[in-house]
Design a protein around this motif. Structure first.
Motif, mmCIF file in Angstrom:
data_model
loop_
_atom_site.group_PDB
_atom_site.id
_atom_site.type_symbol
_atom_site.label_atom_id
_atom_site.label_comp_id
_atom_site.label_asym_id
_atom_site.label_seq_id
_atom_site.Cartn_x
_atom_site.Cartn_y
_atom_site.Cartn_z
ATOM 1 N N ASN A 44 0.831 -1.204 0.000
ATOM 2 C CA ASN A 44 0.000 0.000 0.000
ATOM 3 C C ASN A 44 0.869 1.259 0.000
ATOM 4 O O ASN A 44 0.550 2.252 -0.668
ATOM 5 C CB ASN A 44 -0.927 0.007 1.222
ATOM 6 C CG ASN A 44 -2.025 -1.040 1.130
ATOM 7 O OD1 ASN A 44 -2.307 -1.559 0.041
ATOM 8 N ND2 ASN A 44 -2.635 -1.352 2.247
ATOM 9 N N GLU B 18 3.841 -8.720 -3.725
ATOM 10 C CA GLU B 18 2.624 -9.394 -4.175
ATOM 11 C C GLU B 18 2.793 -10.911 -4.181
ATOM 12 O O GLU B 18 1.843 -11.651 -3.887
ATOM 13 C CB GLU B 18 2.237 -8.880 -5.562
ATOM 14 C CG GLU B 18 1.744 -7.435 -5.529
ATOM 15 C CD GLU B 18 1.473 -6.845 -6.898
ATOM 16 O OE1 GLU B 18 0.853 -5.763 -6.962
ATOM 17 O OE2 GLU B 18 1.899 -7.461 -7.912
ATOM 18 N N LEU C 80 -3.903 -9.142 -7.667
ATOM 19 C CA LEU C 80 -3.210 -7.978 -7.106
ATOM 20 C C LEU C 80 -2.549 -7.152 -8.199
ATOM 21 O O LEU C 80 -2.595 -5.915 -8.173
ATOM 22 C CB LEU C 80 -2.159 -8.453 -6.086
ATOM 23 C CG LEU C 80 -2.695 -9.032 -4.778
ATOM 24 C CD1 LEU C 80 -1.560 -9.691 -3.992
ATOM 25 C CD2 LEU C 80 -3.364 -7.958 -3.940
ATOM 26 N N ASP D 193 -6.161 0.044 -6.437
ATOM 27 C CA ASP D 193 -5.714 0.039 -5.049
ATOM 28 C C ASP D 193 -4.953 1.318 -4.714
ATOM 29 O O ASP D 193 -5.097 1.870 -3.609
ATOM 30 C CB ASP D 193 -4.822 -1.180 -4.783
ATOM 31 C CG ASP D 193 -5.589 -2.495 -4.868
ATOM 32 O OD1 ASP D 193 -6.834 -2.445 -4.977
ATOM 33 O OD2 ASP D 193 -4.943 -3.556 -4.849
ATOM 34 N N THR E 292 -5.665 -2.056 -0.281
ATOM 35 C CA THR E 292 -5.797 -3.216 -1.159
ATOM 36 C C THR E 292 -7.242 -3.699 -1.139
ATOM 37 O O THR E 292 -7.796 -3.975 -0.076
ATOM 38 C CB THR E 292 -4.846 -4.340 -0.703
ATOM 39 O OG1 THR E 292 -3.499 -3.845 -0.737
ATOM 40 C CG2 THR E 292 -4.958 -5.544 -1.613
#
Length: 350
Positions: free
Chosen positions: A160, A178, A230, A237, A243
């Motif tokens: 983040n 990730e 992701l 995000d 997320t």
């Protein structure tokens, strides 16, 4: 189970010692005397932040030096100690068998489950509250789950932060984060699913008594290729500042099985009964899986049950490990014969 519990500068207990027996440990005393503080100390002997979930610095006695210590001896003569130092009030120090250890190792030696008045709102509370409740159930069955949860959350926080400054983000580090989230996220998601499935079977096998059966399911994230999800969600995000996909979005969906009704739409009494029934079934599952029952912490539970349901609860708990219970009146424990009975008065235990 615990055979000894010593507290030093914990909450309102300057110096306390309890040598509990193997069954019920009954704590009676006025509100504010320190009964729940004792249960909280026991809850800290398992992975996590304890039954209140408050910062460690808030647990140190106000008149103390800023740190606290909790020392316990288990039935197998295993010593466990946790605490904080005045110079580092937010750092949890753990010692097992006299050696420094990681906090996640606590789950290898002791399973602790609890029910508090604040949890009466669980079914109407946030998804995060129910997810944390579910994770505690998983911890008791699979201690390694704590490791996966902490690693996943750490990687997510770092991701983040990178997405908040995309021009300065290292692409390789982002991929690594990730990958870590995918590895630990898959592990924790599968552990939750296994627990839900096993718990469903345990509930179905539990007695049809005064505590209604619950049906359980997971929602919010159904698995899949988390790493790809992701990667595809980076822009979204980054704009959201958090997320938006992954097992941290999961929720525990609970229904009143007989009525096929969401738990949050059930009456207050039914919700209490569903929660107690769920906890009892899980305790039986832990005993079956680990070969020994968990330590149960029941804070002011008897006060909110009628005499018939109190008797049913005591009957279900009898002979199934160590059960710590609190009440403002000792009379609420009537019907329990073999127990360690203690009176708590202003931080003192008699």
């Amino acid at each position: 189970m615990l055979t000894r519990l010593a507290l030093t500068d914990f909450r309102n207990h300057a110096d306390a010692l309890i040598t509990p027996g193997p069954g019920f440990v009954l704590l009676a005393g006025d509100n504010g005397a320190g009964k729940t503080n004792i249960l909280e100390a026991v809850s800290l002997l398992a992975p996590g932040r304890g039954l209140r979930g408050t910062p460690l610095r808030d647990m140190a006695r106000q008149q103390g030096d800023g740190g606290f210590a909790i020392a316990a001896r288990l039935a197998e003569d295993i010593d466990i100690g946790i605490g904080t130092a005045p110079a580092a009030p937010d750092r949890k120090k753990v010692r097992i068998k006299g050696e420094a250890a990681a906090a996640n190792r606590l789950g290898d030696y002791l399973s602790v489950l609890w029910l508090t008045p604040a949890m009466d709102r669980l079914f109407a509370d946030s998804a995060g509250a129910r997810r944390r409740f579910l994770d505690r159930l998983v911890f008791a069955l699979e201690p390694s789950h704590a490791h996966h949860v902490s690693r996943y959350e750490a990687a997510m926080r770092a991701r983040n932060k990178l997405l908040a400054e995309p021009d300065n983000a290292d692409p390789e580090w982002l991929v690594a984060l990730e990958s870590g989230m995918a590895e630990h996220g898959d592990a924790l998601g599968q552990a939750r699913a296994r627990t839900i499935a096993a718990l469903g079977e345990a509930i179905a096998a539990s007695p049809e008594d005064d505590f209604p059966h619950a049906s359980l399911a997971l929602s919010g994230w159904d698995g899949g290729d988390l790493k790809a999800a992701l990667r595809a969600s980076r822009s979204r995000d980054g704009a959201a500042g958090r997320t938006l996909v992954g097992p941290h979005r999961q929720d525990l969906a609970v229904q009143h099985a007989a009525k096929k009704q969401p738990a949050h739409l059930s009456s207050t009494g039914e919700q209490k009964g569903l929660l107690i029934g769920l906890l009892l079934a899980h305790a039986a599952l832990v005993e079956e899986r680990r070969g020994s029952p968990p330590v149960l912490l029941l804070d002011e539970v008897a006060a909110h049950l009628d005499p018939v349901r109190r008797a049913a609860l005591f009957s279900r708990l009898e002979g199934h490990g160590q059960v710590w219970m609190t009440a403002t009146e000792a009379a609420l424990f009537d019907g329990i014969e073999n127990a360690t009975r203690l009176t708590v008065t202003a931080g003192r235990i008699n």
